[in-house]
Design an enzyme around this catalytic site. Sequence first.
Site, mmCIF file in Angstrom:
data_model
loop_
_atom_site.group_PDB
_atom_site.id
_atom_site.type_symbol
_atom_site.label_atom_id
_atom_site.label_comp_id
_atom_site.label_asym_id
_atom_site.label_seq_id
_atom_site.Cartn_x
_atom_site.Cartn_y
_atom_site.Cartn_z
ATOM 1 N N ASP A 173 -4.548 -1.639 -11.415
ATOM 2 C CA ASP A 173 -5.934 -1.527 -10.956
ATOM 3 C C ASP A 173 -6.790 -1.057 -12.137
ATOM 4 O O ASP A 173 -7.226 -1.881 -12.954
ATOM 5 C CB ASP A 173 -5.946 -0.552 -9.762
ATOM 6 C CG ASP A 173 -7.234 -0.546 -8.982
ATOM 7 O OD1 ASP A 173 -8.297 -0.592 -9.607
ATOM 8 O OD2 ASP A 173 -7.197 -0.488 -7.745
ATOM 9 N N LYS A 201 -5.707 -6.306 -10.490
ATOM 10 C CA LYS A 201 -7.110 -6.187 -10.050
ATOM 11 C C LYS A 201 -7.996 -5.960 -11.284
ATOM 12 O O LYS A 201 -8.419 -4.830 -11.574
ATOM 13 C CB LYS A 201 -7.223 -5.006 -9.078
ATOM 14 C CG LYS A 201 -8.440 -5.070 -8.151
ATOM 15 C CD LYS A 201 -8.690 -3.725 -7.466
ATOM 16 C CE LYS A 201 -7.795 -3.421 -6.310
ATOM 17 N NZ LYS A 201 -8.145 -2.122 -5.651
ATOM 18 N N VAL A 228 -6.434 -2.346 -1.177
ATOM 19 C CA VAL A 228 -5.478 -3.116 -0.371
ATOM 20 C C VAL A 228 -4.251 -2.266 -0.042
ATOM 21 O O VAL A 228 -3.921 -1.322 -0.768
ATOM 22 C CB VAL A 228 -5.039 -4.410 -1.101
ATOM 23 C CG1 VAL A 228 -6.199 -5.377 -1.226
ATOM 24 C CG2 VAL A 228 -4.462 -4.096 -2.478
ATOM 25 N N ARG A 240 2.798 1.244 3.726
ATOM 26 C CA ARG A 240 3.691 0.661 2.720
ATOM 27 C C ARG A 240 4.649 -0.348 3.336
ATOM 28 O O ARG A 240 5.097 -1.286 2.686
ATOM 29 C CB ARG A 240 4.533 1.763 2.043
ATOM 30 C CG ARG A 240 3.741 2.730 1.196
ATOM 31 C CD ARG A 240 4.702 3.529 0.340
ATOM 32 N NE ARG A 240 4.138 4.750 -0.202
ATOM 33 C CZ ARG A 240 3.481 4.835 -1.353
ATOM 34 N NH1 ARG A 240 3.259 3.761 -2.055
ATOM 35 N NH2 ARG A 240 3.030 5.997 -1.779
HETATM 36 O O1 LIG Z 1 -3.925 0.901 -12.342
HETATM 37 P P1 LIG Z 1 -4.106 2.185 -11.610
HETATM 38 O O2 LIG Z 1 -5.543 2.464 -11.226
HETATM 39 O O3 LIG Z 1 -3.482 3.342 -12.338
HETATM 40 O O4 LIG Z 1 -3.392 2.045 -10.204
HETATM 41 C C1 LIG Z 1 -2.099 1.545 -10.043
HETATM 42 C C2 LIG Z 1 -1.143 2.589 -9.542
HETATM 43 O O5 LIG Z 1 -1.678 3.209 -8.361
HETATM 44 C C3 LIG Z 1 -0.674 3.268 -7.386
HETATM 45 O O6 LIG Z 1 0.117 4.416 -7.554
HETATM 46 P P2 LIG Z 1 -0.224 5.823 -6.861
HETATM 47 O O7 LIG Z 1 -0.720 6.785 -7.881
HETATM 48 O O8 LIG Z 1 -1.096 5.604 -5.667
HETATM 49 O O9 LIG Z 1 1.221 6.305 -6.401
HETATM 50 P P3 LIG Z 1 2.201 5.544 -5.391
HETATM 51 O O10 LIG Z 1 2.891 4.462 -6.162
HETATM 52 O O11 LIG Z 1 3.140 6.616 -4.970
HETATM 53 O O12 LIG Z 1 1.386 4.993 -4.253
HETATM 54 C C4 LIG Z 1 0.142 2.023 -7.656
HETATM 55 O O13 LIG Z 1 1.430 2.131 -7.105
HETATM 56 C C5 LIG Z 1 0.153 1.929 -9.158
HETATM 57 O O14 LIG Z 1 1.248 2.616 -9.717
HETATM 58 O O1 HPA Z 2 -5.932 -1.189 -3.981
HETATM 59 C C1 HPA Z 2 -5.010 -0.339 -3.999
HETATM 60 N N1 HPA Z 2 -4.265 -0.076 -2.903
HETATM 61 C C2 HPA Z 2 -3.263 0.825 -2.901
HETATM 62 N N2 HPA Z 2 -2.921 1.545 -3.947
HETATM 63 C C3 HPA Z 2 -3.618 1.335 -5.063
HETATM 64 N N3 HPA Z 2 -3.483 1.913 -6.268
HETATM 65 C C4 HPA Z 2 -4.397 1.365 -7.038
HETATM 66 N N4 HPA Z 2 -5.139 0.462 -6.381
HETATM 67 C C5 HPA Z 2 -4.665 0.407 -5.138
#
Ligand SMILES: O=P(O)(O)OC[C@H]1O[C@H](OP(=O)(O)OP(=O)(O)O)[C@H](O)[C@@H]1O
Ligand code: HPA
Length: 259
Positions: A173, A201, A228, A240
Amino acid sequence: MVLLPMPNLGLLPFLPAGPAPSHSRNTSSPSLPANKFPAPLARRRRTLTLALPAAAAEAQTAMVSGGADADAGIDRVLWTEADVAARVTEVAAELCADLRGLREPAVVVGVATGAFLFLADLVRRVDAPLAVDFVRVESYGDGTESSGRPRITSDLKVDVAGKHVVVVEDIVDTGNTVSCLIAHLEKKGASSISVCTFLDKPARRSANFQLVGDGKFYRGFECPDYFVVGYGMDYAELYRNLPYVGVLKAEMYKKDTSN
Ligand SMILES: O=P(O)(O)OC[C@H]1O[C@H](OP(=O)(O)OP(=O)(O)O)[C@H](O)[C@@H]1O
Ligand code: HPA
């Protein structure tokens, strides 16, 4: 031909036990000989191996219901379970071709928690020697905005020094998480670092990252600028387990002021 009733698969033809077909790898495995099973089980196993290619086209994850639905907060579906499966197969084929060209097994690193489903689906489709490990990186907490400071809260078990590493993500993202991880893996001496993400994204990218060595960027789909959930992705740890990817209803997180 006798028809056996199979839960969720309808009626499958019962085929008599015969020589294993050449594409059937299970039945010829030296570590699991077919004759290790009692006759009825061995026969049922062969029947499933033969019948699955036709049945798999229609296979959908059957969620067990009772009480509140997992998808109660979903506004609309962006990629169905079938879309996901088809695209994962294509990405796996691309990755497989590259990994088969390496001199030694790559280390596939899943980023917990979000990548758990994609990683499991992906590596099962890659017919090349590889090691699997996980790191845990967190930056979203229970909100929909990155803190901008990802924290590595659980590190690798495998030594990646001199290894080809493929980071597997559910979504890239802002790019903060992969940037942080690439720096971390580079410090550990990985000889190449690729990123394989189910969703990309680009609209929200604020951190640019550079792959290392001959590393490549693989992606499933380009994701529009929505928050999403599903197929591993969460909001506040929920959703999830959805087998598809959807957009969360705005009212589910509008009051979010946690970040
Ligand atoms: O490109 P970014 O903006 O860094 O977002 C991407 C990260 O965000 C989410 O992790 P999160 O920190 O929500 O942990 P999770 O995997 O435990 O949901 C996802 O799993 C990616 O690892
Ligand atoms: O769009 C999203 N959804 C869930 N987790 C995420 N972490 C970064 N972007 C996202």
